[in-house]
Design an enzyme around this catalytic site. Structure first.
Site, PDB file in Angstrom:
ATOM      1  N   HIS A   1       0.866  -1.185   0.000  1.00 41.29           N
ATOM      2  CA  HIS A   1       0.000   0.000   0.000  1.00 41.29           C
ATOM      3  C   HIS A   1       0.904   1.237   0.000  1.00 41.29           C
ATOM      4  CE1 HIS A   1      -2.927   2.913   1.477  1.00 41.29           C
ATOM      5  NE2 HIS A   1      -3.888   2.012   1.413  1.00 41.29           N
TER       6      HIS A   1
ATOM      7  N   ASN B   1      -6.857  -6.613  -1.926  1.00 40.17           N
ATOM      8  CA  ASN B   1      -7.528  -6.029  -3.108  1.00 40.17           C
ATOM      9  C   ASN B   1      -6.496  -5.799  -4.207  1.00 40.17           C
ATOM     10  OD1 ASN B   1      -7.604  -3.465  -0.860  1.00 40.17           O
ATOM     11  ND2 ASN B   1      -6.469  -3.103  -2.740  1.00 40.17           N
TER      12      ASN B   1
HETATM   13 MG    MG Z   1      -5.715  -2.840   0.533  1.00 40.55          MG
END
Ligand code: MG
Length: 484
Positions: A245, A298
């Protein structure tokens, strides 16, 4: 029943036995670690990368990122190619993984704010049951190491309030609690001081701002320590990396090493971390009694150019509902137990909870709607996966539905600029054949009108069967709002 002399002496003997047992436990001579029944249960190591794309490991086709440990895990286990998350952003995706429920059922999704911010005051509702809670009930030692992101303002929302004995990590994303207004350029030239993110141990803040260069390294050290300390009892280790991230940080040993640049450095350090964990399991003789799962929460965040990863040949980015947004790498490895190979059947992080319950004998919640399938028939026998359908949400709205090889989009989402998205409604909806067209390039709605009808009906039935739970993420009147 009247107590006779013989039953009276049996009663006395039993009472003495119980007393002796209690005394031994108090003296520490018997613990769950030495309980042979408990020892027989397999350990679970669940490793979650943050925003790692489907195509970011060598074994999933990346040409310039070197991931020998992820590749080895795949060769020694099952590598899945149709594995989904339940949402394309952190909070709802993680809630679904740990509860086995679509976020719409427990309020861990919102149309106003997609994830918890550092100012958010709520968290995972108390009556939700997590994998850790179920495993703790059957004698597991449990640890969450790394990023949480399911609530933090009250201790009941932290990992220690949700079934984890031990917590070491950051309570929300590594780009939150900003100390200044961030531009795309600042995001791409990260400094730890831009983000006042706390590092927590248990319920205490032990460092702030969290020194992010050593995030992956320190999470790995804590994970290995937990394995070593709990080798005699069954354990559940949830190693939840805060990388890749953005903002991206790698330690000195990895920075500047990958041909893919800083993003590659970060993935290669996560790969190193996996190698360290596998070595620790081997050194402790736990390989044949440990299921290791590696996946991501994700798809890649593409709005920061090269600082975001790759979804391989799939379309889309984090935040959307294209395949690349929600289809993630997923590898299961359990030495000597699984039928190894590539699995093309469908599955999702929602299926992890029922699968773990089946393997460990932990109780599976039966007083509520669950959304997962037990994957053990595929893991152990390569039988067909029970999952034939998948539902794709943005916040609280159903954007798309998949059944078999067909996927119908009612709405899609796209990137409109730095940290900006737009939604587009499709009337009639778009239909893609994911077998012939995994990249979702060619709308075949006109060619398969019966599929459009069938999938539309599936979506309507799904929505009418859902009882949406109150939004826990959006701020309410009186809640504190982040400055940036
Ligand atoms: Mg994430």
């Amino acid at each position: 029943m009247a107590i006779t002399m013989s039953t009276f002496s049996e009663y006395k003997i039993e009472k003495v036995k119980v007393l002796l047992l209690l005394m031994m436990m108090m003296l520490g001579t018997i613990s769950s670690a030495q309980n042979p029944q408990a020892r027989k249960k397999p350990n679970i190591v669940l490793i979650l990368a943050d925003d790692m794309g489907y195509g970011d490991a060598s074994v999933y086709g990346h040409p310039t990122i070197n991931t020998p440990n992820i590749d080895q895990l795949a060769h020694e286990g099952q590598r899945w190619t149709n594995f989904y998350v339940a949402a394309s952003v952190c909070t709802p995706s993680r809630a679904a993984l740990l509860t086995g429920r679509l976020p719409i059922r427990n309020g861990m999704c919102s149309d106003k704010r997609r994830v918890f911010w550092s100012s958010s005051v709520r968290g995972l509702p108390a009556d939700e049951i997590t994998i850790a809670e179920s495993l703790k009930d059957v004698g597991y030692a449990t640890a969450c190491i790394g990023k949480w992101h399911l609530g933090h303002k009250d201790t009941k929302y932290l990992p220690t309030g949700n079934g984890f004995d031990y917590y070491y990590g950051i309570p929300y994303s590594n780009d939150m609690n900003k100390t200044q207004k961030m531009t795309k350029v600042l995001y791409q030239n990260p400094k730890t001081s831009y983000y006042n993110v706390p590092l927590m141990e248990g319920e205490e803040i032990i460092e702030r701002p969290f020194e992010q260069h050593t995030a992956t390294k320190r999470f790995t050290q804590q994970a290995i320590k937990f394995i070593e300390e709990n080798k005699r009892s069954p354990f559940f280790l949830f190693l939840s990396h805060s990388m890749p991230h953005v903002p991206l940080f790698a330690s000195q040993s990895f920075e500047g090493k990958s041909e893919r640049g800083l993003y590659g450095d970060v993935i290669e350090e996560i790969d190193w971390s996996l190698g360290q964990v596998m070595q620790a399991l081997k050194a402790e003789g736990l390989e044949e009694n440990t299921l290791v799962i590696f996946t991501s929460d994700n798809g890649p965040w593409k709005m920061l150019d090269q600082h975001g990863g790759s979804a391989g040949q799939f379309r889309g980015s984090k935040g959307e509902t294209w395949e690349g947004s929600m289809r993630v790498p997923a590898i299961f490895r359990w030495k000597g137990k699984l039928k190894n190979g590539i699995i093309r059947d469908m599955a999702a992080t929602l299926d992890v909870f029922p699968t773990i319950c089946k393997i460990t004998g932990a109780s599976f919640p039966d007083d509520r709607e669950m959304d997962g399938y037990d994957l053990t028939p595929t893991l152990f026998e390569k039988n067909e996966s029970g999952r034939k359908e998948m539902f794709f949400y943005v916040g609280r709205q159903l954007f798309a539905v998949r059944k078999g090889n067909f996927k119908l989009h009612f709405k899609t989402r796209g990137i409109a600029g730095f940290r900006k998205y737009y939604n587009m409604e499709h009337t009639p909806p778009l239909l893609f054949h994911l077998g012939e067209d995994p990249s979702e390039q060619y709308n075949v709605a006109d060619k398969y009108p019966e599929k459009v009808k069938e999938l539309r009906q599936l979506a309507e039935n799904h929505i009418s069967g859902i009882k949406p739970y109150e939004d826990q993420i959006a701020p309410r009147d009186g809640d504190e709002i982040d400055r940036y």
